[in-house]
Design an enzyme around this catalytic site. Structure first.
Site, short mmCIF file in Angstrom:
data_model
loop_
_atom_site.label_atom_id
_atom_site.label_comp_id
_atom_site.label_asym_id
_atom_site.label_seq_id
_atom_site.Cartn_x
_atom_site.Cartn_y
_atom_site.Cartn_z
N ASP A 107 0.87 -1.29 -0.10
CA ASP A 107 0.01 -0.15 -0.18
C ASP A 107 1.03 1.33 -0.05
OD1 ASP A 107 -2.39 1.74 0.30
OD2 ASP A 107 -3.12 -0.20 1.56
N ASP A 209 -3.14 4.95 -2.20
CA ASP A 209 -4.08 5.47 -1.23
C ASP A 209 -4.58 6.73 -1.78
OD1 ASP A 209 -5.57 4.95 1.33
OD2 ASP A 209 -4.48 6.87 1.55
N GLU A 273 -6.56 4.11 -5.55
CA GLU A 273 -7.79 4.21 -4.92
C GLU A 273 -8.27 5.65 -5.11
OE1 GLU A 273 -9.78 4.17 -0.38
OE2 GLU A 273 -8.12 5.30 -1.08
N HIS A 335 -11.29 -3.22 3.95
CA HIS A 335 -10.99 -2.97 5.40
C HIS A 335 -11.84 -1.40 5.70
CE1 HIS A 335 -8.21 -0.53 3.10
NE2 HIS A 335 -8.20 0.09 4.24
N ASP A 336 -12.31 -0.79 4.84
CA ASP A 336 -13.14 0.34 4.98
C ASP A 336 -14.48 0.15 5.27
OD1 ASP A 336 -10.63 1.74 5.34
OD2 ASP A 336 -10.78 2.36 3.09
C1 NOJ Z 1 -8.16 5.18 2.42
C2 NOJ Z 1 -7.94 3.92 3.33
O1 NOJ Z 1 -8.50 2.65 2.72
C3 NOJ Z 1 -8.46 3.94 4.66
O2 NOJ Z 1 -8.28 2.89 5.64
C4 NOJ Z 1 -7.63 5.29 5.20
O3 NOJ Z 1 -8.45 5.70 6.41
C5 NOJ Z 1 -7.72 6.46 4.14
N1 NOJ Z 1 -7.54 6.12 2.87
C6 NOJ Z 1 -6.79 7.76 4.72
O4 NOJ Z 1 -5.67 7.16 4.43
#
Ligand code: NOJ
Ligand code: CA
Length: 529
Positions: A107, A209, A273, A335-336
């Site tokens: 990542d 990210d 992302e 994971h979010d």
């Molecule tokens: C996306 C990530 O997947 C998430 O877990 C994170 O909180 C935010 N970006 C900020 O980096």
């Protein structure tokens, strides 16, 4: 076959059609009993991912972090957090993956550092600090108000006052995650150096990210009140369109710079992302083979209800809008977000797997979904993640023991239900969800129509049925599933072999004429010529 022996090579890059397995390192496997997953733990469980049949692993951040955002707030881009191991352990993981024909992605978190990163510590030491301009600082507005009305993605103002200098610094996420200033070439250079550090060690690429946040308006203009009909992705809870602080045109140059670094090495991938509607995603994928992201997540399926019409629309939009230089990149869980076994219900996980793993594109799985893992229903004890994402980050369930084979110590988060769902039992049961995932991934690898064939919706189906046809070299396969609450049927014009099915008893049979499907039942059929 390429040199790993696992990816058929017809001139297309390995990541097209691939299946990528996301590991949240804290929660995968603990090798030393401290209750926290680690790199040695992952090495010890590689057989599971090999048996599953995926092409690559993507690890959520493994870098040192004070954990305000659980690893997405980094204090050193070229080291491994001690609880995860060492750079030598990462080297060992790269080797172990490559020896098994797996690729390994890390990542990359380029838009913000930790508040404790030495760069920010230096920047905060004063306006004349050499690193001041590595971050984004601005004077208060009259009355001491923040410089703009921009909001943090986690809520609240995107600016925090630094009392020592009297200036505000910008943070698109938590205040402990100050945004880097990508207009400063030194920032780009430092991040490129971090990329090369890992690429030199053999890492196969990065998931990048929150990239849409990389660049903001240089004149710091206030966001306007949102107009009617705008996308929810682009509007702050305050009702302001995220016009000047997200997705600025200059972000494309930031991405091109990263792509150039990746292109210095053979066969490396970047997955963006971007978190933008499908209509805008294509702009991040570029139009030439070497432009911008090779892949970017289409997150629509994470936000689409379990309904045939809604899913069909999301999939068709993605098909229509993805440039031909690449393919869509789908995920149902990460994971979010609330895991899809919880969003759609556990009765739907087999059909969800059948649909996901037969779609055209690159597929990302989130560790645990292959056993039908749900979110933890009621977590007791202190919350770890301030944004409330603990429930989807509970440890992997390897066996039926109380600690699920995850750790011999106290797990950092309680396990959800290892007695109910675990790898050991499901791996031995040919009728399990895990066995279905294994069969589907194996089929995807071996059948060109599934791996990289064309896709079109089958439109003549009743409303609760979702169906699409994959085809290549004269071979045609139909995925069809019933997302409704009652039996539904459709008609076939000739006999078709059942290649895979949510009900394993149907596999190996054939169907013809009127075919009835129970709720959440699905079939993968080989259509007659
Ligand atoms: C996306 C990530 O997947 C998430 O877990 C994170 O909180 C935010 N970006 C900020 O980096
Ligand atoms: Ca550990």
């Amino acid at each position: 076959m390429d040199d790993t022996g696992r990816v058929s090579s017809n001139g297309t890059p390995w990541w097209r059609g691939a299946v990528i397995y996301q590991i949240y390192p804290r929660s995968f496997a603990d090798s030393n009993g401290d209750g926290i997953g680690d790199l040695r733990g992952i090495i010890g469980r590689l057989d599971h991912v090999v048996d599953l049949g995926v092409d690559a692993l993507w690890l959520s951040p493994i870098y040192p972090s004070p954990l305000h955002d659980f690893g997405y707030d980094i204090t050193d881009y070229t080291d491994v957090a001690p609880e995860f191991g060492s750079v030598a352990d990462l080297d060992a993981l790269v080797d172990a993956c490559h020896a098994r024909g797996l690729r390994l992605l890390l990542d990359l978190v380029p838009c913000h550092t930790s508040i404790d990163h030495p760069w920010f510590v230096e920047a905060r030491s004063g306006p004349r600090s050499a690193k001041r301009d590595w971050y984004i600082w601005a004077d208060p507005r009259p009355g001491g108000r923040p410089p703009t009305n921009w909001m943090s993605a986690f809520g609240g103002p995107a600016w925090t006052l630094d009392p020592a200098s009297g200036q505000y610094y910008l943070h698109s996420f938590y205040p402990e995650q100050p945004d880097l200033n990508w207009r400063n070439p030194a920032v780009a250079e430092a991040m490129h150096a971090a990329m090369r550090f890992w690429l030199d060690r053999g890492v196969d690429g990065f998931r990048v990210d929150a990239i849409a946040h990389a660049i903001k308006d240089d004149r710091l203009r206030d966001n306007p009140v949102a107009g009617a009909g705008r996308s929810v992705f682009g509007v702050d809870p305050s009702g302001h369109e995220r016009l000047w602080n997200v997705e600025r045109p200059e972000v494309h140059d930031v991405i091109r710079g990263m792509r150039r670094v990746a292109a210095e090495y053979p066969d490396r991938v970047l997955i963006g992302e971007v978190y933008t509607p499908t209509e805008l995603l294509a702009g991040f994928l570029g139009h030439d083979r070497d432009d911008e992201f090779p892949l970017a997540f289409n997150f629509e399926l994470l936000h689409t209800p379990w309904r045939a019409d809604a899913l069909r629309l999301a999939i068709e939009r993605s098909e229509a809008l993805t440039p031909t230089t690449t393919n869509p990149t789908y995920a149902l869980s990460n994971h979010d977000q609330v895991r899809h076994a919880t969003r759609f219900g556990t009765d739907a996980v087999r059909l969800a797997a059948l649909v996901l793993l037969t779609l055209r594109g690159t597929i990302t799985l989130y560790a645990g979904e292959e056993i039908g893992q749900t979110d933890a229903p009621a977590l007791t004890g202190p919350a770890h993640d301030r944004a409330g994402r603990d429930a989807q980050r509970t440890p992997m369930q390897w066996d039926a023991t109380p600690r699920g084979g995850f750790t011999t110590g106290q797990p950092w988060l309680p396990l959800t239900d290892p007695q109910r769902r675990n790898v050991a039992e499901q791996g031995a049961d040919p009728t399990s969800v895990l066995s279905l995932y294994r069969r589907l991934i194996a089929l995807r690898r071996s059948i060109p129509a599934l791996h990289h064939g064309e896709q079109r919706s089958r439109l003549d189906l009743p409303g609760e049925l979702l169906g699409f046809i994959r085809s290549a070299d004269g071979e045609r396969l139909l995925t069809v599933g019933n997302l409704g609450a009652t039996f539904a049927s459709f008609t076939l014009g000739g006999p078709a072999a059942v290649v895979a099915a949510t009900d394993p008893r149907r596999e190996g049979t054939s169907v013809d004429g009127a075919v009835a499907l129970a709720p959440n039942e699905g079939l993968l059929l080989r259509l007659p010529d």
